[in-house]
Design a protein around this motif. Structure first.
Motif, PDB file in Angstrom:
ATOM      1  N   PRO A  72      77.733  46.693  80.952  1.00 50.49           N
ATOM      2  CA  PRO A  72      77.109  45.595  80.219  1.00 50.49           C
ATOM      3  C   PRO A  72      77.282  45.945  78.480  1.00 50.49           C
ATOM      4  O   PRO A  72      77.240  46.350  78.512  1.00 50.49           O
TER       5      PRO A  72
ATOM      6  N   ARG B  39      73.218  39.528  93.492  1.00 52.82           N
ATOM      7  CA  ARG B  39      74.321  39.898  93.699  1.00 52.82           C
ATOM      8  C   ARG B  39      73.911  40.500  95.664  1.00 52.82           C
ATOM      9  O   ARG B  39      74.794  40.368  96.482  1.00 52.82           O
TER      10      ARG B  39
ATOM     11  N   HIS C 280      66.319  29.179  88.770  1.00 51.37           N
ATOM     12  CA  HIS C 280      66.604  27.825  87.828  1.00 51.37           C
ATOM     13  C   HIS C 280      65.886  27.064  87.544  1.00 51.37           C
ATOM     14  O   HIS C 280      65.382  26.346  87.620  1.00 51.37           O
TER      15      HIS C 280
ATOM     16  N   SER D 185      75.608  44.098  76.468  1.00 47.54           N
ATOM     17  CA  SER D 185      73.886  44.736  76.240  1.00 47.54           C
ATOM     18  C   SER D 185      74.234  46.112  75.955  1.00 47.54           C
ATOM     19  O   SER D 185      73.119  46.806  74.949  1.00 47.54           O
TER      20      SER D 185
ATOM     21  N   THR E   1      80.803  34.536  82.162  1.00 47.94           N
ATOM     22  CA  THR E   1      80.195  33.614  81.810  1.00 47.94           C
ATOM     23  C   THR E   1      81.717  32.444  80.916  1.00 47.94           C
ATOM     24  O   THR E   1      82.278  33.381  81.361  1.00 47.94           O
TER      25      THR E   1
ATOM     26  N   GLY F 245      73.961  38.917  88.872  1.00 50.33           N
ATOM     27  CA  GLY F 245      73.374  39.992  89.085  1.00 50.33           C
ATOM     28  C   GLY F 245      72.630  40.623  90.000  1.00 50.33           C
ATOM     29  O   GLY F 245      72.615  40.902  91.258  1.00 50.33           O
TER      30      GLY F 245
ATOM     31  N   GLU G 173      77.240  30.134  82.457  1.00 46.07           N
ATOM     32  CA  GLU G 173      76.074  31.425  81.549  1.00 46.07           C
ATOM     33  C   GLU G 173      75.095  31.361  82.134  1.00 46.07           C
ATOM     34  O   GLU G 173      74.775  32.418  81.552  1.00 46.07           O
ATOM     35  N   ARG G 174      74.525  29.966  82.914  1.00 49.87           N
ATOM     36  CA  ARG G 174      73.662  30.820  83.563  1.00 49.87           C
ATOM     37  C   ARG G 174      73.087  29.594  84.767  1.00 49.87           C
ATOM     38  O   ARG G 174      73.813  28.481  85.027  1.00 49.87           O
ATOM     39  N   PRO G 175      72.633  30.457  86.289  1.00 43.26           N
ATOM     40  CA  PRO G 175      71.805  31.896  85.708  1.00 43.26           C
ATOM     41  C   PRO G 175      72.405  33.026  86.369  1.00 43.26           C
ATOM     42  O   PRO G 175      73.489  33.119  86.456  1.00 43.26           O
ATOM     43  N   LYS G 176      71.858  34.115  85.843  1.00 44.13           N
ATOM     44  CA  LYS G 176      72.311  35.060  85.810  1.00 44.13           C
ATOM     45  C   LYS G 176      72.773  35.736  87.484  1.00 44.13           C
ATOM     46  O   LYS G 176      71.478  35.428  88.263  1.00 44.13           O
TER      47      LYS G 176
ATOM     48  N   GLY H 192      81.259  42.986  84.425  1.00 45.48           N
ATOM     49  CA  GLY H 192      79.867  43.238  83.699  1.00 45.48           C
ATOM     50  C   GLY H 192      78.637  43.337  83.865  1.00 45.48           C
ATOM     51  O   GLY H 192      77.919  44.137  83.391  1.00 45.48           O
ATOM     52  N   ARG H 193      78.619  44.633  85.281  1.00 46.12           N
ATOM     53  CA  ARG H 193      77.804  45.172  85.676  1.00 46.12           C
ATOM     54  C   ARG H 193      78.101  46.506  85.894  1.00 46.12           C
ATOM     55  O   ARG H 193      77.362  47.767  85.269  1.00 46.12           O
TER      56      ARG H 193
END
Ligand SMILES: [Mg+2]
Ligand SMILES: [Mg+2]
Ligand SMILES: [Mg+2]
Lengths: 152, 152, 152
Positions: free
Chosen positions: A62, C109, C27, A64, C133, C106, C101-104, A58-59
């Motif tokens: 992404p 990290r 969160h 997005s 996720t 990244g 799903e959450r929290p993110k 994901g990093r």
């Protein structure tokens, strides 16, 4: 020596095939995802990244980012292996488990191992591809999606 | 050196014991399956097969084959280890995680490690047997079945 | 050489942060648990215990023991590593995958890898921290809790 592990999930949606280990497998549904949703390659890519402690898929890619829309996941694995090589590492073995009721993996296993051999440079004898159902339990059991677990 | 990983699930059904790591553990239910449904041995067998890239337990022992109806899963693990030996490999360590709310694994752990030592020839000090709940979440949390994850 | 694997789950409850890899991540919910419910440290601790075949976190730190109520999970990992050291072992690499799903993850990290480096004595280059996720599927997809998988 280091062993990384990876895990991924994608949900079923409209389509007539799913990508698994870089192989198009005919199925009553496709897998939803920003890229080609190859859950097995994603888990394996994450296992490689975990082995070299280089963050996660994901990093690097992404969801997005429009560049990866519909992208073949082959490139994700190749990128992770290039990072490994740049760090002086070398993949010696990998193993993937595809978790779900359908499609059946057995008839496609040889093609998957051959494809992973192409992508990794490993002989097929160092590439495990396994499948298991969850006996109708959980989201994989209800046919909502597929999961994959990998080590590298 | 290679590390394979395995995963398996079986659902609860009528019965008064479950087989786990080759040990009969008294419980309010049994596990459904074509063989003895020993989810821990199945995950471990798949981990061994993954380490030698020799397909999966479903290919070696298809549920559709009447020979494996009610079969003790001991033979699946022994078969995978024989394949490993025939390929010049040797198991040096294994680790199993049993995932579910019940039955409690702790009281049976010593018996399980002893049984796996018998089956693998490893000393118990190279055999991990762990358990975790999923805190009432998911199909294991709802008591619908057990999952197991293994490495070898 | 030995590779252990671990898995853990905790459910969301009231709160404004979750502990993950020894880092407090803001969160909308907390994680329920007897200790600080750091699902990532618990999976990693179990992976270390699996590598040395020293039972599991539940045996060393039973949830029923009031001493571990609200405990920082740091001490669980440190204890497992001390056991490893006492057996003549040494951790050379570890890898954690946080599933939800959450929290993110990244943005946190780097802090997580730094914290794990503190706790393990490994350089961050030997510490993988990944997240994935489950694409809205299953209990993690519904936001009921977080899971973590680790290898060591
Ligand atoms: Mg993915
Ligand atoms: Mg099975
Ligand atoms: Mg826990």
């Amino acid at each position: 020596p280091a062993t990384g592990t990876g895990f991924d999930v994608h949900g079923f949606g409209p389509g007539n095939h799913v990508w698994l280990c870089g192989v198009a497998v005919p199925h009553s549904h496709g897998l939803n995802g920003h890229s080609d949703a190859d859950v097995a390659l994603h888990a394996l890519t994450d296992a490689v990244l975990g082995a070299i402690a280089a963050d996660d898929i994901g990093r690097h890619f992404p969801p997005s980012d429009p560049r990866w829309k519909g992208a073949s996941s082959d490139r994700f694995l190749v990128h992770a292996l290039a990072l490994m090589g740049a760090m002086g590492g070398r993949l010696v073995h990998c193993d993937v488990t595809i978790i779900g009721e359908r499609p059946k993996i057995g008839p496609h296993r040889a093609a998957m191992r051959a494809r992973l051999a192409d992508l990794t440079g490993l002989p097929p004898t160092r590439i495990g591809v396994k499948a298991t159902t969850t006996e109708k339990l959980g989201f994989t059991g209800r046919g909502e999606g597929l999961a994959a677990m990998a080590s590298a």
